[in-house]
Motif scaffolding. Structure first.
Motif, PDB file in Angstrom:
ATOM      1  N   GLU A  23      38.633  36.411  18.955  1.00 29.55           N
ATOM      2  CA  GLU A  23      39.395  35.405  19.704  1.00 29.55           C
ATOM      3  C   GLU A  23      40.520  34.806  18.870  1.00 29.55           C
ATOM      4  OE1 GLU A  23      36.311  32.801  21.063  1.00 29.55           O
ATOM      5  OE2 GLU A  23      35.983  33.996  22.869  1.00 29.55           O
ATOM      6  N   ARG A  24      40.428  34.907  17.567  1.00 31.02           N
ATOM      7  CA  ARG A  24      41.492  34.393  16.690  1.00 31.02           C
ATOM      8  C   ARG A  24      42.663  35.354  16.567  1.00 31.02           C
ATOM      9  NH1 ARG A  24      37.571  32.786  11.897  1.00 31.02           N
ATOM     10  NH2 ARG A  24      36.025  33.715  13.219  1.00 31.02           N
ATOM     11  N   ASN A  25      42.476  36.614  16.943  1.00 35.49           N
ATOM     12  CA  ASN A  25      43.541  37.609  16.860  1.00 35.49           C
ATOM     13  C   ASN A  25      44.604  37.384  17.930  1.00 35.49           C
ATOM     14  OD1 ASN A  25      41.988  38.760  14.882  1.00 35.49           O
ATOM     15  ND2 ASN A  25      41.637  40.690  15.950  1.00 35.49           N
ATOM     16  N   GLU A  26      45.798  37.846  17.650  1.00 37.30           N
ATOM     17  CA  GLU A  26      46.859  37.843  18.662  1.00 37.30           C
ATOM     18  C   GLU A  26      46.488  38.856  19.739  1.00 37.30           C
ATOM     19  OE1 GLU A  26      49.699  36.003  18.975  1.00 37.30           O
ATOM     20  OE2 GLU A  26      48.822  34.821  17.363  1.00 37.30           O
ATOM     21  N   PRO A  27      46.768  38.561  21.003  1.00 34.73           N
ATOM     22  CA  PRO A  27      46.420  39.511  22.067  1.00 34.73           C
ATOM     23  C   PRO A  27      47.307  40.757  22.043  1.00 34.73           C
ATOM     24  CG  PRO A  27      47.470  37.543  22.988  1.00 34.73           C
ATOM     25  CD  PRO A  27      47.307  37.318  21.519  1.00 34.73           C
ATOM     26  N   THR A  28      46.679  41.879  22.330  1.00 38.19           N
ATOM     27  CA  THR A  28      47.415  43.127  22.519  1.00 38.19           C
ATOM     28  C   THR A  28      48.074  43.100  23.892  1.00 38.19           C
ATOM     29  OG1 THR A  28      45.801  44.282  21.158  1.00 38.19           O
ATOM     30  CG2 THR A  28      47.194  45.640  22.569  1.00 38.19           C
ATOM     31  N   ILE A  29      47.346  42.545  24.862  1.00 40.92           N
ATOM     32  CA  ILE A  29      47.857  42.383  26.227  1.00 40.92           C
ATOM     33  C   ILE A  29      47.565  40.952  26.658  1.00 40.92           C
ATOM     34  CG2 ILE A  29      47.616  43.063  28.649  1.00 40.92           C
ATOM     35  CD1 ILE A  29      46.674  45.807  27.679  1.00 40.92           C
ATOM     36  N   LEU A  77      37.982  43.235  23.223  1.00 42.70           N
ATOM     37  CA  LEU A  77      37.514  42.067  23.960  1.00 42.70           C
ATOM     38  C   LEU A  77      38.526  41.761  25.059  1.00 42.70           C
ATOM     39  CD1 LEU A  77      35.474  39.705  24.151  1.00 42.70           C
ATOM     40  CD2 LEU A  77      37.000  38.439  22.619  1.00 42.70           C
ATOM     41  N   LEU A  78      38.068  41.795  26.303  1.00 40.15           N
ATOM     42  CA  LEU A  78      38.932  41.528  27.447  1.00 40.15           C
ATOM     43  C   LEU A  78      38.402  40.318  28.196  1.00 40.15           C
ATOM     44  CD1 LEU A  78      41.325  42.501  29.253  1.00 40.15           C
ATOM     45  CD2 LEU A  78      39.638  43.803  30.540  1.00 40.15           C
ATOM     46  N   ASP A  79      39.192  39.260  28.221  1.00 37.12           N
ATOM     47  CA  ASP A  79      38.841  38.067  28.987  1.00 37.12           C
ATOM     48  C   ASP A  79      39.641  38.059  30.278  1.00 37.12           C
ATOM     49  OD1 ASP A  79      36.854  36.573  27.584  1.00 37.12           O
ATOM     50  OD2 ASP A  79      38.364  36.112  26.065  1.00 37.12           O
ATOM     51  N   ILE A  80      38.959  37.840  31.386  1.00 35.61           N
ATOM     52  CA  ILE A  80      39.574  37.787  32.707  1.00 35.61           C
ATOM     53  C   ILE A  80      39.209  36.437  33.297  1.00 35.61           C
ATOM     54  CG2 ILE A  80      39.768  38.937  34.945  1.00 35.61           C
ATOM     55  CD1 ILE A  80      38.234  41.333  33.465  1.00 35.61           C
ATOM     56  N   ARG A  81      40.203  35.599  33.503  1.00 34.20           N
ATOM     57  CA  ARG A  81      39.947  34.238  33.985  1.00 34.20           C
ATOM     58  C   ARG A  81      40.710  33.996  35.279  1.00 34.20           C
ATOM     59  NH1 ARG A  81      40.026  32.764  28.185  1.00 34.20           N
ATOM     60  NH2 ARG A  81      37.872  32.208  27.731  1.00 34.20           N
ATOM     61  N   LYS A  82      40.063  33.270  36.187  1.00 39.93           N
ATOM     62  CA  LYS A  82      40.701  32.859  37.439  1.00 39.93           C
ATOM     63  C   LYS A  82      41.927  32.024  37.109  1.00 39.93           C
ATOM     64  CE  LYS A  82      40.899  32.298  41.905  1.00 39.93           C
ATOM     65  NZ  LYS A  82      41.641  33.311  42.593  1.00 39.93           N
ATOM     66  N   SER A  83      43.040  32.363  37.749  1.00 38.67           N
ATOM     67  CA  SER A  83      44.293  31.642  37.499  1.00 38.67           C
ATOM     68  C   SER A  83      45.129  31.664  38.772  1.00 38.67           C
ATOM     69  CB  SER A  83      45.052  32.314  36.349  1.00 38.67           C
ATOM     70  OG  SER A  83      46.314  31.725  36.185  1.00 38.67           O
ATOM     71  N   GLY A  84      45.312  30.518  39.383  1.00 41.64           N
ATOM     72  CA  GLY A  84      46.107  30.439  40.608  1.00 41.64           C
ATOM     73  C   GLY A  84      45.561  31.353  41.680  1.00 41.64           C
ATOM     74  N   SER A  85      46.413  32.251  42.174  1.00 41.29           N
ATOM     75  CA  SER A  85      45.991  33.172  43.228  1.00 41.29           C
ATOM     76  C   SER A  85      45.552  34.518  42.671  1.00 41.29           C
ATOM     77  CB  SER A  85      47.133  33.372  44.226  1.00 41.29           C
ATOM     78  OG  SER A  85      48.245  33.941  43.558  1.00 41.29           O
ATOM     79  N   GLY A  86      45.298  34.597  41.379  1.00 38.40           N
ATOM     80  CA  GLY A  86      44.881  35.854  40.762  1.00 38.40           C
ATOM     81  C   GLY A  86      44.093  35.619  39.495  1.00 38.40           C
ATOM     82  N   SER A  87      44.456  36.364  38.453  1.00 37.15           N
ATOM     83  CA  SER A  87      43.723  36.289  37.193  1.00 37.15           C
ATOM     84  C   SER A  87      44.672  36.330  36.005  1.00 37.15           C
ATOM     85  CB  SER A  87      42.764  37.476  37.061  1.00 37.15           C
ATOM     86  OG  SER A  87      41.863  37.511  38.135  1.00 37.15           O
ATOM     87  N   ALA A  88      44.254  35.680  34.941  1.00 37.13           N
ATOM     88  CA  ALA A  88      44.919  35.788  33.638  1.00 37.13           C
ATOM     89  C   ALA A  88      44.069  36.740  32.806  1.00 37.13           C
ATOM     90  CB  ALA A  88      45.017  34.430  32.974  1.00 37.13           C
ATOM     91  N   VAL A  89      44.721  37.712  32.194  1.00 36.78           N
ATOM     92  CA  VAL A  89      44.035  38.771  31.468  1.00 36.78           C
ATOM     93  C   VAL A  89      44.499  38.760  30.015  1.00 36.78           C
ATOM     94  CG1 VAL A  89      43.790  41.277  31.321  1.00 36.78           C
ATOM     95  CG2 VAL A  89      43.921  40.176  33.562  1.00 36.78           C
ATOM     96  N   THR A  90      43.525  38.797  29.097  1.00 42.74           N
ATOM     97  CA  THR A  90      43.849  38.843  27.672  1.00 42.74           C
ATOM     98  C   THR A  90      42.980  39.886  26.995  1.00 42.74           C
ATOM     99  OG1 THR A  90      44.297  36.474  27.725  1.00 42.74           O
ATOM    100  CG2 THR A  90      44.074  37.473  25.575  1.00 42.74           C
ATOM    101  N   LEU A  91      43.626  40.883  26.384  1.00 45.09           N
ATOM    102  CA  LEU A  91      42.925  41.918  25.625  1.00 45.09           C
ATOM    103  C   LEU A  91      43.190  41.676  24.150  1.00 45.09           C
ATOM    104  CD1 LEU A  91      41.342  44.619  25.360  1.00 45.09           C
ATOM    105  CD2 LEU A  91      43.566  45.775  25.478  1.00 45.09           C
ATOM    106  N   LYS A  92      42.114  41.583  23.386  1.00 46.77           N
ATOM    107  CA  LYS A  92      42.233  41.446  21.939  1.00 46.77           C
ATOM    108  C   LYS A  92      41.476  42.590  21.294  1.00 46.77           C
ATOM    109  CE  LYS A  92      43.110  36.580  22.040  1.00 46.77           C
ATOM    110  NZ  LYS A  92      42.824  35.269  21.491  1.00 46.77           N
ATOM    111  N   GLN A  93      42.051  43.123  20.221  1.00 54.09           N
ATOM    112  CA  GLN A  93      41.456  44.259  19.543  1.00 54.09           C
ATOM    113  C   GLN A  93      41.240  43.947  18.070  1.00 54.09           C
ATOM    114  OE1 GLN A  93      44.667  46.875  20.914  1.00 54.09           O
ATOM    115  NE2 GLN A  93      43.085  48.062  21.957  1.00 54.09           N
ATOM    116  N   ARG A  94      40.182  44.529  17.522  1.00 54.88           N
ATOM    117  CA  ARG A  94      39.852  44.272  16.116  1.00 54.88           C
ATOM    118  C   ARG A  94      40.981  44.718  15.205  1.00 54.88           C
ATOM    119  NH1 ARG A  94      36.878  47.332  12.320  1.00 54.88           N
ATOM    120  NH2 ARG A  94      36.188  48.714  13.964  1.00 54.88           N
ATOM    121  N   MET A  95      41.396  45.948  15.335  1.00 52.71           N
ATOM    122  CA  MET A  95      42.517  46.469  14.557  1.00 52.71           C
ATOM    123  C   MET A  95      43.418  47.218  15.527  1.00 52.71           C
ATOM    124  SD  MET A  95      40.743  47.712  10.986  1.00 52.71           S
ATOM    125  CE  MET A  95      39.571  48.822  11.750  1.00 52.71           C
ATOM    126  N   ALA A  96      44.317  46.492  16.168  1.00 58.03           N
ATOM    127  CA  ALA A  96      45.153  47.077  17.222  1.00 58.03           C
ATOM    128  C   ALA A  96      45.982  48.256  16.712  1.00 58.03           C
ATOM    129  CB  ALA A  96      46.073  46.011  17.815  1.00 58.03           C
TER     130      ALA A  96
END
Length: 114
Positions: A23-29, A77-96
């Motif tokens: 979670e401390r890494n910068e997101p790849t997506i 690690l892919l977090d998918i969170r409810k956001s407005g009328s859709g979802s916010a998506v964040t993919l983080k990788q150990r060594m992108a």
């Protein structure tokens, strides 16, 4: 000899990587989609399983979390969170930057399902 020592040091530092560490890494997506969290997770998860059998998914209070882990190390690690009328998506990788087993398929699935 120095290269060997550096490589061993990096291997020890990589040791155990938990989702909290990633979670401390910068997101790849970092993106949004009009799909609700469940629809997006159900699009991505089968593709992750096809690429890496050690994929897992869990529902949480505001969406879903998908991860790939082996030998006490969380690789994706892919977090998918409810956001407005859709979802916010964040993919983080150990060594992108590292070409790992199934890594390109994992990232492609996350992008294709947006």
């Amino acid at each position: 000899m120095r290269i060997l020592i550096v490589a061993m040091g990096l291997a020890f530092l990589a040791g155990c990587v938990s989702p909290a560490d990633l979670e401390r890494n910068e997101p790849t997506i970092s993106a949004t989609t009009l799909k609700d969290p469940k629809a997006y997770a159900l699009c991505v998860f089968p593709k992750w399983q096809a690429a890496r059998t050690d994929s897992a998914m869990a529902e949480n209070s505001d969406g879903y979390r998908l991860w790939v882990a082996q030998s006490n190390m969380t690789d994706e690690l892919l977090d998918i969170r409810k956001s407005g009328s859709g979802s916010a998506v964040t993919l983080k990788q150990r060594m992108a930057w590292s070409p790992g087993l199934g890594r390109s398929a994992i990232e492609k699935a996350a992008r294709d399902c947006l």
